[in-house]
Design a protein around this motif. Sequence first.
Motif, PDB file in Angstrom:
ATOM      1  N   LEU A  42      27.892  61.605  -7.298  1.00  0.00           N
ATOM      2  CA  LEU A  42      28.406  61.871  -5.919  1.00  0.00           C
ATOM      3  C   LEU A  42      29.564  62.327  -5.901  1.00  0.00           C
ATOM      4  CD1 LEU A  42      26.142  61.527  -3.301  1.00  0.00           C
ATOM      5  CD2 LEU A  42      25.790  63.741  -4.489  1.00  0.00           C
ATOM      6  N   LEU A  43      30.411  63.265  -5.589  1.00  0.00           N
ATOM      7  CA  LEU A  43      32.033  63.367  -5.458  1.00  0.00           C
ATOM      8  C   LEU A  43      32.322  62.543  -3.763  1.00  0.00           C
ATOM      9  CD1 LEU A  43      32.601  66.691  -6.892  1.00  0.00           C
ATOM     10  CD2 LEU A  43      33.028  65.328  -7.894  1.00  0.00           C
ATOM     11  N   ARG A  44      33.572  62.045  -4.185  1.00  0.00           N
ATOM     12  CA  ARG A  44      34.121  61.266  -3.415  1.00  0.00           C
ATOM     13  C   ARG A  44      34.538  62.196  -2.065  1.00  0.00           C
ATOM     14  NH1 ARG A  44      38.251  57.040  -4.294  1.00  0.00           N
ATOM     15  NH2 ARG A  44      36.568  56.278  -5.667  1.00  0.00           N
ATOM     16  N   ASP A  45      34.995  63.213  -1.888  1.00  0.00           N
ATOM     17  CA  ASP A  45      35.133  64.990  -1.240  1.00  0.00           C
ATOM     18  C   ASP A  45      34.199  65.336  -0.866  1.00  0.00           C
ATOM     19  OD1 ASP A  45      36.305  66.485   0.594  1.00  0.00           O
ATOM     20  OD2 ASP A  45      36.791  67.770  -1.285  1.00  0.00           O
ATOM     21  N   GLY A  46      33.179  64.742  -0.022  1.00  0.00           N
ATOM     22  CA  GLY A  46      32.478  65.508   0.938  1.00  0.00           C
ATOM     23  C   GLY A  46      31.158  64.874   1.281  1.00  0.00           C
ATOM     24  N   TYR A  47      31.270  63.442   0.492  1.00  0.00           N
ATOM     25  CA  TYR A  47      30.153  62.211   0.937  1.00  0.00           C
ATOM     26  C   TYR A  47      30.016  62.021   2.276  1.00  0.00           C
ATOM     27  CZ  TYR A  47      28.128  57.985   0.940  1.00  0.00           C
ATOM     28  OH  TYR A  47      27.195  56.757   0.875  1.00  0.00           O
ATOM     29  N   SER A  48      28.918  61.520   3.186  1.00  0.00           N
ATOM     30  CA  SER A  48      28.633  61.380   4.342  1.00  0.00           C
ATOM     31  C   SER A  48      27.849  60.666   4.233  1.00  0.00           C
ATOM     32  CB  SER A  48      28.970  62.423   5.215  1.00  0.00           C
ATOM     33  OG  SER A  48      27.847  63.056   4.782  1.00  0.00           O
ATOM     34  N   GLY A  49      27.331  59.255   4.482  1.00  0.00           N
ATOM     35  CA  GLY A  49      25.940  58.639   4.621  1.00  0.00           C
ATOM     36  C   GLY A  49      25.826  58.511   6.463  1.00  0.00           C
ATOM     37  N   GLY A  50      24.556  57.667   6.677  1.00  0.00           N
ATOM     38  CA  GLY A  50      24.710  57.598   7.626  1.00  0.00           C
ATOM     39  C   GLY A  50      22.982  56.124   8.465  1.00  0.00           C
ATOM     40  N   LEU A  51      22.735  55.885   9.061  1.00  0.00           N
ATOM     41  CA  LEU A  51      21.990  55.218   9.128  1.00  0.00           C
ATOM     42  C   LEU A  51      20.484  55.348   9.771  1.00  0.00           C
ATOM     43  CD1 LEU A  51      23.380  52.259  11.024  1.00  0.00           C
ATOM     44  CD2 LEU A  51      23.560  51.872   9.440  1.00  0.00           C
ATOM     45  N   GLY A  52      19.329  55.429   9.268  1.00  0.00           N
ATOM     46  CA  GLY A  52      17.883  56.197  10.013  1.00  0.00           C
ATOM     47  C   GLY A  52      17.721  55.577  11.235  1.00  0.00           C
ATOM     48  N   ASP A  53      17.100  56.444  11.833  1.00  0.00           N
ATOM     49  CA  ASP A  53      17.183  55.806  12.930  1.00  0.00           C
ATOM     50  C   ASP A  53      15.503  55.540  13.130  1.00  0.00           C
ATOM     51  OD1 ASP A  53      16.033  55.636  16.196  1.00  0.00           O
ATOM     52  OD2 ASP A  53      16.689  57.224  16.488  1.00  0.00           O
ATOM     53  N   GLY A  54      15.130  54.478  13.367  1.00  0.00           N
ATOM     54  CA  GLY A  54      13.455  54.026  13.235  1.00  0.00           C
ATOM     55  C   GLY A  54      13.088  53.616  15.009  1.00  0.00           C
ATOM     56  N   ARG A  55      13.684  54.615  15.454  1.00  0.00           N
ATOM     57  CA  ARG A  55      12.728  54.544  16.793  1.00  0.00           C
ATOM     58  C   ARG A  55      12.046  55.828  17.000  1.00  0.00           C
ATOM     59  NH1 ARG A  55      18.437  53.809  20.360  1.00  0.00           N
ATOM     60  NH2 ARG A  55      18.530  55.861  18.919  1.00  0.00           N
ATOM     61  N   ILE A  56      11.162  55.386  18.066  1.00  0.00           N
ATOM     62  CA  ILE A  56       9.801  56.083  18.216  1.00  0.00           C
ATOM     63  C   ILE A  56      10.095  56.771  19.958  1.00  0.00           C
ATOM     64  CG2 ILE A  56       8.590  54.721  18.556  1.00  0.00           C
ATOM     65  CD1 ILE A  56       6.692  57.294  17.439  1.00  0.00           C
ATOM     66  N   SER A  64      11.157  48.757  10.444  1.00  0.00           N
ATOM     67  CA  SER A  64      12.763  49.092  10.157  1.00  0.00           C
ATOM     68  C   SER A  64      12.303  49.310   9.148  1.00  0.00           C
ATOM     69  CB  SER A  64      12.873  47.145  10.433  1.00  0.00           C
ATOM     70  OG  SER A  64      11.609  46.465   8.879  1.00  0.00           O
ATOM     71  N   ALA A  65      11.856  49.977   7.637  1.00  0.00           N
ATOM     72  CA  ALA A  65      12.017  51.058   6.361  1.00  0.00           C
ATOM     73  C   ALA A  65      12.761  51.818   6.720  1.00  0.00           C
ATOM     74  CB  ALA A  65      11.213  50.212   5.273  1.00  0.00           C
ATOM     75  N   MET A  66      13.779  52.672   7.663  1.00  0.00           N
ATOM     76  CA  MET A  66      13.647  53.654   8.278  1.00  0.00           C
ATOM     77  C   MET A  66      14.785  54.973   6.890  1.00  0.00           C
ATOM     78  SD  MET A  66      11.536  54.852  10.316  1.00  0.00           S
ATOM     79  CE  MET A  66      12.937  56.895  10.453  1.00  0.00           C
ATOM     80  N   PRO A  67      14.737  55.686   6.039  1.00  0.00           N
ATOM     81  CA  PRO A  67      15.029  55.858   4.862  1.00  0.00           C
ATOM     82  C   PRO A  67      16.661  56.731   5.649  1.00  0.00           C
ATOM     83  CG  PRO A  67      13.799  57.623   5.823  1.00  0.00           C
ATOM     84  CD  PRO A  67      13.089  56.409   6.031  1.00  0.00           C
ATOM     85  N   GLU A  68      17.996  56.251   4.643  1.00  0.00           N
ATOM     86  CA  GLU A  68      19.393  56.587   5.073  1.00  0.00           C
ATOM     87  C   GLU A  68      19.391  58.082   4.949  1.00  0.00           C
ATOM     88  OE1 GLU A  68      21.268  53.583   4.022  1.00  0.00           O
ATOM     89  OE2 GLU A  68      20.471  51.576   4.978  1.00  0.00           O
ATOM     90  N   PRO A  69      19.527  59.371   6.220  1.00  0.00           N
ATOM     91  CA  PRO A  69      20.531  60.399   5.146  1.00  0.00           C
ATOM     92  C   PRO A  69      22.058  59.980   4.815  1.00  0.00           C
ATOM     93  CG  PRO A  69      20.822  59.531   7.444  1.00  0.00           C
ATOM     94  CD  PRO A  69      20.427  58.790   7.391  1.00  0.00           C
ATOM     95  N   LEU A  70      21.739  61.181   3.749  1.00  0.00           N
ATOM     96  CA  LEU A  70      22.574  61.609   2.709  1.00  0.00           C
ATOM     97  C   LEU A  70      23.214  62.374   2.131  1.00  0.00           C
ATOM     98  CD1 LEU A  70      24.465  59.262   0.638  1.00  0.00           C
ATOM     99  CD2 LEU A  70      22.643  60.204  -0.982  1.00  0.00           C
ATOM    100  N   GLN A  71      24.479  62.691   2.409  1.00  0.00           N
ATOM    101  CA  GLN A  71      24.528  63.994   2.029  1.00  0.00           C
ATOM    102  C   GLN A  71      26.379  63.729   1.066  1.00  0.00           C
ATOM    103  OE1 GLN A  71      25.935  66.093   5.309  1.00  0.00           O
ATOM    104  NE2 GLN A  71      26.992  67.757   4.116  1.00  0.00           N
TER     105      GLN A  71
END
Length: 66
Positions: free
Chosen positions: A13-27, A43-50
């Motif tokens: 991915l290009l460095r410009d425009g990259y963002s990631g986060g943590l998945g929310d494993g709560r209900i 505890s095994a939640m996917p991490e959002p990636l853009q």
Amino acid sequence: MVDAWPASLPQYLLRDGYSGGLGDGRIRSRPDAGPPKVRPRSSAMPEPLQGRMMMTGAQLAVLEAQ
């Protein structure tokens, strides 16, 4: 099963425009009375990636054909 990323497409991915986060494993649930309840789902939640990639028209056609 997830398909493999084609080797003919960009591998990074290009460095410009990259963002990631943590998945929310709560209900969350709302009981009939009282405050909302929150508990762990997993505890095994996917991490959002853009991100963005530079590719040719031919590479884009390969991606859309997948």
